[in-house]
Design a protein around this motif. Structure first.
Motif, short mmCIF file in Angstrom:
data_model
loop_
_atom_site.label_atom_id
_atom_site.label_comp_id
_atom_site.label_asym_id
_atom_site.label_seq_id
_atom_site.Cartn_x
_atom_site.Cartn_y
_atom_site.Cartn_z
N GLY A 237 14.72 -3.87 -35.74
CA GLY A 237 14.23 -5.12 -34.85
C GLY A 237 13.20 -4.77 -33.91
O GLY A 237 12.92 -5.28 -32.86
N TYR A 249 9.60 -4.41 -28.67
CA TYR A 249 10.87 -5.40 -28.95
C TYR A 249 10.23 -6.80 -28.17
O TYR A 249 9.77 -6.80 -27.22
CB TYR A 249 12.19 -4.92 -28.11
CG TYR A 249 12.92 -4.02 -28.87
CD1 TYR A 249 13.64 -4.21 -29.96
CD2 TYR A 249 12.25 -2.76 -28.51
CE1 TYR A 249 14.31 -3.00 -30.45
CE2 TYR A 249 13.10 -1.44 -29.02
CZ TYR A 249 13.95 -1.66 -30.01
OH TYR A 249 14.60 -0.50 -30.68
N LYS A 252 12.78 -13.16 -26.26
CA LYS A 252 12.60 -14.50 -26.50
C LYS A 252 13.57 -15.41 -25.54
O LYS A 252 14.46 -14.72 -24.97
CB LYS A 252 12.89 -15.09 -27.99
CG LYS A 252 11.97 -14.48 -28.83
CD LYS A 252 12.19 -14.79 -30.62
CE LYS A 252 11.34 -14.35 -31.29
NZ LYS A 252 11.47 -14.80 -32.88
N GLY A 256 16.00 -19.08 -28.87
CA GLY A 256 15.24 -17.85 -29.74
C GLY A 256 13.71 -18.53 -30.25
O GLY A 256 13.28 -18.00 -31.34
N SER A 526 19.85 -4.67 -30.49
CA SER A 526 19.94 -6.13 -31.26
C SER A 526 19.19 -6.95 -30.46
O SER A 526 18.90 -8.25 -31.21
CB SER A 526 21.28 -6.36 -31.62
OG SER A 526 22.25 -6.70 -30.51
N LYS A 527 19.16 -6.85 -29.40
CA LYS A 527 18.57 -8.05 -28.29
C LYS A 527 17.90 -7.63 -27.04
O LYS A 527 18.87 -6.97 -26.25
CB LYS A 527 19.29 -9.05 -28.39
CG LYS A 527 18.90 -10.45 -27.61
CD LYS A 527 19.77 -11.35 -27.61
CE LYS A 527 19.24 -12.87 -26.71
NZ LYS A 527 20.38 -14.04 -26.79
N SER A 529 16.85 -9.38 -23.67
CA SER A 529 16.66 -10.72 -23.14
C SER A 529 16.31 -10.85 -21.70
O SER A 529 15.72 -11.86 -21.22
CB SER A 529 17.70 -11.36 -23.14
OG SER A 529 18.84 -10.57 -22.35
#
Length: 563
Positions: A237, A249, A252, A256, A526-527, A529
Motif C-alpha cells: 500500500g 501513502y 484520498k 477514493g 490499509s488507509k 485518511s
C-alpha cells in the motif's frame, strides 16, 4: 482492524546429539551418565525434535480465538539457529495432563545438555548424521540410553526439550521448576543482530515405535517453539523512497477518486514491548488468576462465534490489574513504556528498516506468497484481563511521519472569499490545518502556510450576529472553524496490536490485544485518511486504518548441526 494469524514455525537441523545417558533413577545401583551398565541390557531412546505440528488461528477478515489460522511463514537463519539443547525426562502423566501440584511432586529423573557449533545450511549426509533431502523440514534427533531396572516403565516416560538457554540441567530438580523457569534470555544480540532465540516444548512427546535396542531405539517425537514473538511492518500500500527512507501513502477523499495529500512514514517503534521472559512452557487458563487451575501447553479455545474463551498466562498477567506502580511498568516494559513514548522524539532512533522478503503461506497454501517489509523487533508474552485493556499494558506501535497536503494556501481575503494558493509549498514545511465542525471530512479541511491566513479564515467563518430573539448565530452555517499547527508537517499515530477480535469494537474480549509466544504480528497500513496528532497521543488513530496479520514461525531450510 482486520487481523489474520499465521504461524511461523521452525524446523531444526538434523543431527544425532549423542552422549545423553541416564539410568533408572529409582535403582541406586544404576550408574548415571555411564556408557556401560552392570544392570544388564540397556534401553535406547531416540528423540525427534521439530515444530511442524503447529497450527494457526484466524480467517481472512476476523481472527477467531483458539489455535487455528490461515497460514504459516518462514523464519530467518538467525531466528532458527540452534546453539545448545537441554533435554529432560520424567515419569508420569503427559505434560498436558499435569496439574501444578502434580508437576511439583514429580522429579526430573534424567537430563542432558549438548552445545552445538558450526551449524551449516547444507543438504546431504555427514558422519553421525541422518540423510535428508527435498523440502521436508529438517529435524534434530537426540539419543538417550536408559539402563533397565526392575522399576523402569517406559510407557510412563515423558520428555521436555529446551533450546538456546545454555545449560540449565542443574538449575531445576522437579517438573514444576522446569515449567516455571524464567531466568533466561528470550534472545540475545550479537554484532547488532538478534539471535539465539529460546525455544521449548509445545506438545507432549509421543512414541513412534521401536524395540529399545541400539539398532532400533524407541522413537519419541517432540515439537518446540520460540518463547518470544516478532513484530513486522508490511510495505503493501506504500511506495518505498530509498533516498529518504520513508514509505509514501497517498491520502484520498472519501470516494477514493481524488488525492488530497501524501503521508510519508519515517519512523516506527514498539510501545509496551515486554522485556521480561515468560514461563519456559506455555500455559492457558479460564481466567487470568488461574482460579480453576491451568493447563500446561494447552490450546487457546473459542466459542461458536469465534470469540476467545480462555487466556494464555504469563508471569505478570494477573499483576496487570490497574494498580500498577511506575517502577513496575519500567521493569516490565523498560524504555518502551507508553509513558516514555509520549516524548515527541521517542521514535527517532527507529527509522524504517531495510526491505526484507518474507515467504508467507497464506491459507496453508503450498505456494509461498512474497511479502515485502521489515522486522521491527522482538517482544515477550504480554497478556492481561479483558477488563484491563488499556494503553498502559497493550503492546503497540508508534508511527511518526510527515504529512503533506496536496494544496496549501498562503492567504485568505474575507471580503472576496478568495483563497491564494502557495504553489511552492514543500514537504516538511509548517502548515496550519483548519477544520470546520459542520463539515469535518478531511477533503473539506483547508491548509495554510502561515497562522495569519488560518486565523483570518477562521475569523470570517466564525462571524456571528444576534437574531431577533437575541441569540448568537453563526453567519450562513452552524459550525465552528479552528486551526492546528503542524511543525514541519510532523504527525503521530498509535496502533495497538491485536491477537484476536470478538467482532464488537465496543466490548473487549479475552486475548484481543495480547502478545503470545512464537507469533509474528505484522502491521499493514490499509488507509491513511488524514493527519495524525501533533504530539504523541495513545488513543486509536482517527485517520489511519491498519490490518494486523498474526503468524507463527516456520523454517524449512535444512541446517546440519555437527557433533
Amino acid at each position: 482492524m482486520t487481523i489474520r494469524k499465521h504461524i511461523l514455525q521452525t524446523a531444526l537441523g538434523i543431527a544425532v546429539l549423542s552422549g545423553f545417558t541416564a539410568c533408572d533413577a529409582l535403582d541406586d545401583t544404576c550408574p548415571y551418565e555411564n556408557t556401560d551398565s552392570t544392570m544388564g541390557d540397556s534401553l535406547h531412546i531416540r528423540l525427534t525434535i521439530d515444530t511442524r505440528g503447529q497450527e494457526t488461528r484466524a480467517d481472512n477478515d476476523r481472527p477467531y480465538g483458539g489455535e487455528r489460522g490461515d497460514g504459516w511463514e518462514f523464519g530467518s537463519e538467525d531466528e532458527n539457529k540452534i546453539t545448545d539443547v537441554c533435554i529432560f525426562a520424567y515419569r508420569g502423566k503427559a505434560i498436558t495432563k499435569l496439574t501444578p501440584a502434580d508437576a511439583a511432586a514429580i522429579p526430573i529423573e534424567a537430563r542432558g545438555y549438548k552445545a552445538v557449533e558450526g551449524q551449516k545450511n547444507e543438504t546431504g549426509t555427514e558422519a553421525n548424521h541422518t540423510e535428508y533431502e527435498g523440502n521436508d523440514p529438517a529435524i534434530v534427533t537426540a539419543d538417550f540410553t536408559f539402563y533397565k531396572g526392575k522399576k523402569m516403565n517406559i510407557n510412563e516416560l515423558q520428555f521436555v526439550v529446551v533450546a538456546n538457554v545454555g545449560d540449565i540441567t542443574t538449575k531445576v530438580s522437579n517438573v514444576q521448576q522446569l515449567f516455571d523457569y524464567k531466568d533466561y534470555s528470550s534472545w540475545t544480540v550479537s554484532e547488532g543482530k538478534p539471535t539465539k532465540f529460546a525455544m521449548s516444548s509445545t506438545t507432549d512427546s509421543y512414541t513412534l515405535g521401536g524395540t529399545g535396542t541400539e539398532e532400533d531405539p524407541i522413537k519419541y517425537h517432540i515439537d518446540i517453539e520460540r518463547t518470544a514473538a516478532r513484530i513486522d511492518f508490511d510495505f503493501k500500500g506504500a511506495t518505498l523512497d530509498t533516498d529518504s527512507k520513508s514509505l509514501d501513502y497517498v491520502v484520498k477523499n472519501a470516494a477514493g477518486t481524488l488525492a488530497i495529500a501524501n503521508f510519508y512514514l519515517t519512523h516506527v517503534k514498539i510501545v509496551n514491548g515486554c522485556i521480561l521472559p515468560s514461563y519456559m512452557l506455555k500455559r492457558v487458563a479460564n481466567d487470568v488468576n488461574g482460579t480453576n487451575g491451568f493447563q500446561y501447553l494447552g490450546d487457546e479455545t473459542f466459542s461458536k462465534d469465534g470469540t476467545a474463551t480462555n487466556y494464555v498466562i504469563d508471569p505478570r498477567t494477573a499483576e496487570r490489574n490497574g494498580t500498577f506502580p511506575d517502577e513496575w511498568i519500567e521493569t516490565c516494559y523498560g524504555a518502551t513504556s507508553m509513558v516514555t513514548s509520549l516524548t515527541p522524539t521517542y521514535a527517532d532512533d527507529s527509522p524504517i528498516g531495510t526491505m526484507q522478503n518474507f515467504n508467507s503461506h497464506i491459507d496453508w497454501s503450498a505456494t509461498a506468497t512474497n511479502v515485502q517489509g521489515y522486522t521491527i523487533g522482538y517482544v515477550n508474552e504480554n497478556t492481561f484481563d479483558m477488563n484491563q485493556t488499556v494503553a498502559a499494558y497493550a503492546t503497540g506501535l508508534q508511527l511518526k511521519g510527515i504529512y503533506k497536503p496536496a494544496r496549501v494556501y498562503s492567504a485568505y481575503n474575507a471580503e472576496e472569499g478568495k483563497l491564494t494558493e502557495n504553489t511552492e509549498y514543500a514537504k516538511g514545511q509548517d502548515f496550519w490545518r483548519v477544520l470546520c465542525t459542520d463539515n469535518p471530512a478531511e477533503e473539506n479541511c483547508l491548509y495554510f502556510d502561515n497562522e495569519e491566513a488560518a486565523q483570518a479564515y477562521c475569523n470570517a467563518y466564525n462571524t456571528t450576529y444576534k437574531d431577533v430573539d437575541g441569540n448568537t448565530k453563526v453567519e450562513g452555517h452552524s459550525g465552528i472553524a479552528s486551526y492546528t499547527k503542524y511543525n514541519g508537517g510532523v504527525c503521530f499515530y498509535y496502533v495497538w496490536l491485536r491477537h484476536a477480535n470478538n467482532g464488537d469494537d465496543g466490548v473487549q474480549g479475552p486475548m484481543e490485544f495480547a502478545i503470545v509466544r512464537n507469533n509474528i504480528y505484522r502491521l499493514q497500513i490499509s488507509k491513511v485518511s488524514g493527519p495524525g496528532t501533533v504530539k504523541p497521543d495513545p488513543r486509536n488513530p482517527e485517520y489511519l486504518k491498519a490490518i494486523i496479520y498474526v503468524r507463527k514461525w516456520r523454517e524449512v531450510t535444512h541446517p546440519v548441526i555437527p557433533v
